[in-house]
Design a protein around this motif. Structure first.
Motif, mmCIF file in Angstrom:
data_model
loop_
_atom_site.group_PDB
_atom_site.id
_atom_site.type_symbol
_atom_site.label_atom_id
_atom_site.label_comp_id
_atom_site.label_asym_id
_atom_site.label_seq_id
_atom_site.Cartn_x
_atom_site.Cartn_y
_atom_site.Cartn_z
ATOM 1 N N THR A 91 -1.980 1.542 -2.471
ATOM 2 C CA THR A 91 -1.119 2.140 -1.451
ATOM 3 C C THR A 91 -1.120 1.277 -0.194
ATOM 4 O O THR A 91 -0.070 1.026 0.414
ATOM 5 C CB THR A 91 -1.583 3.566 -1.115
ATOM 6 O OG1 THR A 91 -1.515 4.379 -2.298
ATOM 7 C CG2 THR A 91 -0.709 4.179 -0.050
ATOM 8 N N ALA A 92 -2.323 0.804 0.197
ATOM 9 C CA ALA A 92 -2.417 -0.100 1.348
ATOM 10 C C ALA A 92 -1.678 -1.406 1.068
ATOM 11 O O ALA A 92 -1.008 -1.964 1.956
ATOM 12 C CB ALA A 92 -3.886 -0.373 1.681
ATOM 13 N N ALA A 93 -1.778 -1.894 -0.182
ATOM 14 C CA ALA A 93 -1.075 -3.131 -0.546
ATOM 15 C C ALA A 93 0.432 -2.940 -0.477
ATOM 16 O O ALA A 93 1.156 -3.831 -0.006
ATOM 17 C CB ALA A 93 -1.487 -3.570 -1.949
ATOM 18 N N ASN A 94 0.916 -1.793 -0.934
ATOM 19 C CA ASN A 94 2.358 -1.532 -0.874
ATOM 20 C C ASN A 94 2.861 -1.516 0.566
ATOM 21 O O ASN A 94 3.950 -2.012 0.865
ATOM 22 C CB ASN A 94 2.676 -0.195 -1.551
ATOM 23 C CG ASN A 94 3.177 -0.382 -2.963
ATOM 24 O OD1 ASN A 94 3.039 -1.454 -3.537
ATOM 25 N ND2 ASN A 94 3.741 0.652 -3.539
ATOM 26 N N THR A 95 2.051 -0.924 1.446
ATOM 27 C CA THR A 95 2.428 -0.905 2.861
ATOM 28 C C THR A 95 2.513 -2.323 3.410
ATOM 29 O O THR A 95 3.455 -2.672 4.145
ATOM 30 C CB THR A 95 1.412 -0.089 3.673
ATOM 31 O OG1 THR A 95 1.351 1.250 3.160
ATOM 32 C CG2 THR A 95 1.802 -0.039 5.133
ATOM 33 N N ALA A 96 1.525 -3.156 3.041
ATOM 34 C CA ALA A 96 1.517 -4.546 3.507
ATOM 35 C C ALA A 96 2.709 -5.322 2.944
ATOM 36 O O ALA A 96 3.358 -6.102 3.663
ATOM 37 C CB ALA A 96 0.209 -5.222 3.108
ATOM 38 N N ILE A 97 3.014 -5.111 1.659
ATOM 39 C CA ILE A 97 4.152 -5.803 1.050
ATOM 40 C C ILE A 97 5.456 -5.388 1.726
ATOM 41 O O ILE A 97 6.342 -6.217 1.973
ATOM 42 C CB ILE A 97 4.208 -5.521 -0.459
ATOM 43 C CG1 ILE A 97 2.987 -6.120 -1.162
ATOM 44 C CG2 ILE A 97 5.487 -6.097 -1.068
ATOM 45 C CD1 ILE A 97 2.872 -5.740 -2.620
ATOM 46 N N GLY A 98 5.572 -4.098 2.042
ATOM 47 C CA GLY A 98 6.753 -3.639 2.756
ATOM 48 C C GLY A 98 6.884 -4.296 4.122
ATOM 49 O O GLY A 98 7.994 -4.632 4.561
ATOM 50 N N THR A 99 5.738 -4.499 4.795
ATOM 51 C CA THR A 99 5.753 -5.179 6.095
ATOM 52 C C THR A 99 6.202 -6.629 5.948
ATOM 53 O O THR A 99 7.023 -7.126 6.733
ATOM 54 C CB THR A 99 4.362 -5.125 6.740
ATOM 55 O OG1 THR A 99 3.954 -3.755 6.896
ATOM 56 C CG2 THR A 99 4.356 -5.806 8.096
#
Length: 371
Positions: free
Chosen positions: A75-83
């Motif tokens: 979930t944290a990785a998805n947030t970072a990828i979205g950024t």
């Protein structure tokens, strides 16, 4: 004719009284503990079955803990990828478009500075931590994944991300350099030999960190782990932004493309916005490749999102399994309180009756006459 003696009667009575006392104690413990048995010898069959169920319940909890940790991580990785995706989108549609627009051409120099800062911001996002480890460092989570060399090259764990040469570049996705069937990929064995840094990057992109999530962990015939029986918890920034160069010798990763575009715009005339010799054609070519890189980021986001969905489904599956196991354990170990209380009352009645009978058959002592 059976001879009934006083000693025989006393022995029989003491035995019956002890049995009634034990029955009362057992019934009382069942009411107080709400358990069918407290030791293995009380019910070996039920205790064995309960042990197996509790062992399965413990394993299920371990799997559930692993999956929840992975879910939080991804979930944290998805947030970072979205950024990162937003940074690249803004770089294309707000900065590069403005820089290529003639009316705002005199602003190319400051936009170039902004683009270079954007590249730095993307690297900071990809270098973020999750707990004690770096999120996008692959299997080496203890060391910072991305950095800049003194010459301004982008490095991944010390290896230049833009390694490799356009000469002799084979077609297709780079295979694992250590694959047993590497010879079945035309040209790649020689390319790896000629470009050792690129081979290092390819190896790092194929690193795995498998986690047992209750999918039936198993091995292949050669003793290696069956990837389908575990979940790969490794996250590599190389797979996200790309590595190596293309047939034109241009970087394949979005960060280097943004930084190179920023350098080109920074060289523009601060007054007229005019490009330096040959830079305009290069900028146009790099912009198209940056859009392709954005498409790759979007695909990576979708892939990571699907993995998060799989983890969500696994959490639900393991949670349901935990409830089922808990109910089975309760059905074996926990007593029916109505039956337990009835058994206790009956045992108490038998014990009190035994005491009353004892008062009739035991002879009175001298102390009884001295009251």
């Amino acid at each position: 004719m059976i001879r009934i003696t006083t000693n025989g009667t006393m022995r029989t009575y003491r035995s019956s009284l002890m049995r009634a006392s034990n029955n009362l104690s057992t019934a009382r413990n069942k009411v107080l503990t709400e358990r069918n048995f407290t030791t293995y010898v009380e019910d070996p069959a039920a205790a064995t079955q309960a042990f197996k169920l509790r062992r399965a319940f413990s394993r299920n909890n371990d799997y559930l803990s692993n999956v929840k940790d992975l879910k939080s991580k991804f979930t944290a990785a998805n947030t970072a990828i979205g950024t990162v995706e937003k940074y690249v989108t803004d770089a294309i549609h707000e900065m590069v478009d403005r820089a290529e627009n003639d009316p705002t051409g005199d602003g190319r120099d400051p936009l170039g500075q902004v683009l270079q800062s954007t590249a730095d911001s993307i690297i900071q996002t990809l270098n973020q931590r999750y707990g004690d480890c770096f999120l996008f460092a692959g299997s080496d989570g203890l060391n910072v994944p991305f950095s800049w060399s003194k010459q301004g090259e982008l490095l991944f764990r010390g290896v230049p991300v833009d390694s490799g040469s356009a000469t002799g570049l084979p077609q297709g996705t780079p295979p694992d350099p250590d694959a047993a069937d590497l010879d079945s990929y035309p040209g790649w064995a020689d390319y790896y030999e000629d470009n050792p840094d690129f081979a290092k990057l390819a190896r790092m992109s194929y690193e795995h960190t498998y986690v047992d999530v209750g999918s039936g962990l198993s091995e292949n015939a050669d003793g290696s782990l069956n990837p389908a029986s575990a979940f790969d918890g490794a996250l590599s920034g190389l797979d996200l932004i790309g590595y190596g160069v293309d047939a034109d010798g241009d970087p394949k990763n979005a960060v280097s493309l943004i930084k190179r575009l920023g350098e080109i715009y920074s060289r523009c005339d601060p007054t007229t916005g005019g490009f330096a010799d040959g830079d305009e054609e290069v900028a146009e070519r790099l912009r198209g490749k940056l859009e392709d890189s954005l498409a790759g980021l979007q695909n990576a986001y979708v892939e990571q999102d699907s993995r998060c969905t799989y983890l969500d489904d696994t959490v639900d599956r393991l949670t349901d399994a935990g409830y089922s196991l808990s109910e089975q354990i309760t059905g074996i170990e926990q007593v029916d309180m109505a039956d337990a209380i009835t058994e206790f009352l009956y045992a108490n009645y038998c014990y009190n009756s035994a005491l009353k009978v004892g008062s009739d058959i035991l002879s009175q002592s001298l102390i009884d006459y001295m009251r």
